[in-house]
Design a protein around this motif. Sequence first.
Motif, mmCIF file in Angstrom:
data_model
loop_
_atom_site.group_PDB
_atom_site.id
_atom_site.type_symbol
_atom_site.label_atom_id
_atom_site.label_comp_id
_atom_site.label_asym_id
_atom_site.label_seq_id
_atom_site.Cartn_x
_atom_site.Cartn_y
_atom_site.Cartn_z
ATOM 1 N N MET A 83 97.844 75.167 48.150
ATOM 2 C CA MET A 83 97.567 75.891 49.353
ATOM 3 C C MET A 83 96.119 76.002 49.385
ATOM 4 N N ASN A 84 95.174 75.350 50.237
ATOM 5 C CA ASN A 84 93.546 75.634 50.367
ATOM 6 C C ASN A 84 93.416 76.338 51.597
ATOM 7 N N SER A 85 92.188 76.610 51.527
ATOM 8 C CA SER A 85 91.517 77.211 52.882
ATOM 9 C C SER A 85 92.648 78.217 53.432
ATOM 10 N N LEU A 86 93.129 79.120 52.545
ATOM 11 C CA LEU A 86 93.834 80.052 52.963
ATOM 12 C C LEU A 86 93.446 81.061 54.101
ATOM 13 N N LYS A 87 94.194 81.534 54.929
ATOM 14 C CA LYS A 87 94.067 82.489 56.063
ATOM 15 C C LYS A 87 94.852 83.622 55.923
ATOM 16 N N PRO A 88 94.365 84.864 56.772
ATOM 17 C CA PRO A 88 95.184 86.001 56.597
ATOM 18 C C PRO A 88 96.663 85.718 57.156
ATOM 19 N N GLU A 89 96.642 84.821 58.032
ATOM 20 C CA GLU A 89 97.907 84.643 58.576
ATOM 21 C C GLU A 89 98.813 83.872 57.987
ATOM 22 N N ASP A 90 98.328 83.313 56.743
ATOM 23 C CA ASP A 90 99.308 82.606 55.689
ATOM 24 C C ASP A 90 100.004 83.798 54.949
ATOM 25 N N THR A 91 99.807 84.888 55.068
ATOM 26 C CA THR A 91 100.182 86.206 54.299
ATOM 27 C C THR A 91 101.697 86.041 54.487
ATOM 28 N N ALA A 92 102.629 86.031 53.639
ATOM 29 C CA ALA A 92 103.988 85.973 53.427
ATOM 30 C C ALA A 92 104.719 85.865 52.212
ATOM 31 N N LEU A 93 106.125 85.976 52.277
ATOM 32 C CA LEU A 93 107.012 85.888 51.217
ATOM 33 C C LEU A 93 107.272 84.276 51.360
ATOM 34 N N TYR A 94 107.089 83.592 50.352
ATOM 35 C CA TYR A 94 107.340 82.144 50.110
ATOM 36 C C TYR A 94 108.536 81.802 49.528
ATOM 37 N N TYR A 95 109.302 81.013 50.229
ATOM 38 C CA TYR A 95 110.747 80.474 49.524
ATOM 39 C C TYR A 95 110.659 79.033 49.219
ATOM 40 N N CYS A 96 111.245 78.767 48.133
ATOM 41 C CA CYS A 96 111.550 77.376 47.787
ATOM 42 C C CYS A 96 112.951 76.999 48.190
ATOM 43 N N ALA A 97 113.388 75.791 48.822
ATOM 44 C CA ALA A 97 114.729 75.727 49.222
ATOM 45 C C ALA A 97 115.020 74.048 48.697
ATOM 46 N N ALA A 98 116.142 73.732 48.289
ATOM 47 C CA ALA A 98 116.787 72.536 48.024
ATOM 48 C C ALA A 98 117.916 72.108 48.862
ATOM 49 N N ARG A 99 117.881 70.707 49.076
ATOM 50 C CA ARG A 99 119.255 70.318 49.638
ATOM 51 C C ARG A 99 119.869 69.146 48.637
ATOM 52 N N THR A 100 121.168 69.504 48.568
ATOM 53 C CA THR A 100 122.047 68.525 47.767
ATOM 54 C C THR A 100 122.855 67.644 48.492
ATOM 55 N N TYR A 101 122.462 67.265 49.504
ATOM 56 C CA TYR A 101 123.294 66.303 50.228
ATOM 57 C C TYR A 101 122.450 65.681 51.093
ATOM 58 N N TYR A 102 122.833 64.457 51.565
ATOM 59 C CA TYR A 102 121.865 63.390 52.221
ATOM 60 C C TYR A 102 121.645 63.872 53.722
ATOM 61 N N SER A 103 120.310 63.796 54.231
ATOM 62 C CA SER A 103 120.061 64.298 55.494
ATOM 63 C C SER A 103 118.566 63.675 55.805
ATOM 64 N N THR A 104 118.408 63.735 57.211
ATOM 65 C CA THR A 104 116.845 63.000 57.683
ATOM 66 C C THR A 104 116.306 64.356 58.234
ATOM 67 N N ASN A 105 116.853 65.400 58.256
ATOM 68 C CA ASN A 105 116.310 66.736 58.770
ATOM 69 C C ASN A 105 115.661 67.498 57.591
ATOM 70 N N TYR A 106 114.401 68.097 58.173
ATOM 71 C CA TYR A 106 113.860 68.768 57.303
ATOM 72 C C TYR A 106 113.340 70.114 57.560
ATOM 73 N N TYR A 107 113.387 70.532 58.932
ATOM 74 C CA TYR A 107 112.499 71.730 59.156
ATOM 75 C C TYR A 107 113.365 72.777 59.786
ATOM 76 N N GLY A 108 114.616 72.901 59.469
ATOM 77 C CA GLY A 108 115.468 74.155 59.831
ATOM 78 C C GLY A 108 115.935 74.665 58.380
ATOM 79 N N GLU A 109 115.976 76.020 58.416
ATOM 80 C CA GLU A 109 116.697 76.708 57.293
ATOM 81 C C GLU A 109 118.296 76.289 57.010
ATOM 82 N N HIS A 110 118.961 75.753 58.107
ATOM 83 C CA HIS A 110 120.022 75.034 57.836
ATOM 84 C C HIS A 110 120.130 73.604 57.302
ATOM 85 N N ASP A 111 119.108 73.123 57.038
ATOM 86 C CA ASP A 111 118.934 71.802 56.403
ATOM 87 C C ASP A 111 118.770 71.796 54.911
ATOM 88 N N TYR A 112 119.047 73.235 54.291
ATOM 89 C CA TYR A 112 118.985 73.234 52.714
ATOM 90 C C TYR A 112 120.255 74.231 52.349
#
Length: 125
Positions: A83-112
């Motif tokens: 993460m470069n050029s960080l802004k105050p609005e980047d302040t958050a709790l950052y979570y890592c997620a993984a998916r263990t099945y095949y899918s072409t969707n990436y943008y939703g919480e339910h995709d992991y």
Amino acid sequence: QVHLVESGGGLVQAGGSLRLSCAASGRTFTIDAMGWFRQAPGKDREFVAAIRWSAGYTYYADSVKGRFTISRDNAKNTVYLQMNSLKPEDTALYYCAARTYYSTNYYGEHDYDSWGQGTQVTVSS
């Protein structure tokens, strides 16, 4: 089941940089994709970036394009978020997620189906 542990969060001034790491363990051979999400106080969790584990294709939220870079080290079963050029609005709790099945969707919480506990990123102005 895949177990995820994030690290690398902290306090940084606006304009600074941080690198988050997420180490996966367990049934890592089943990972299809990994991603980063974040949740600021009082807001919903939102997509930040994702990477297709085998091919390395990457996906980003518009708000971080050009500033954040997701990458992975397959041998270490680890995904990174530079993460470069960080802004105050980047302040958050950052979570890592993984998916263990095949899918072409990436943008939703339910995709992991596996999540880490989160690491705090605070950007001061």
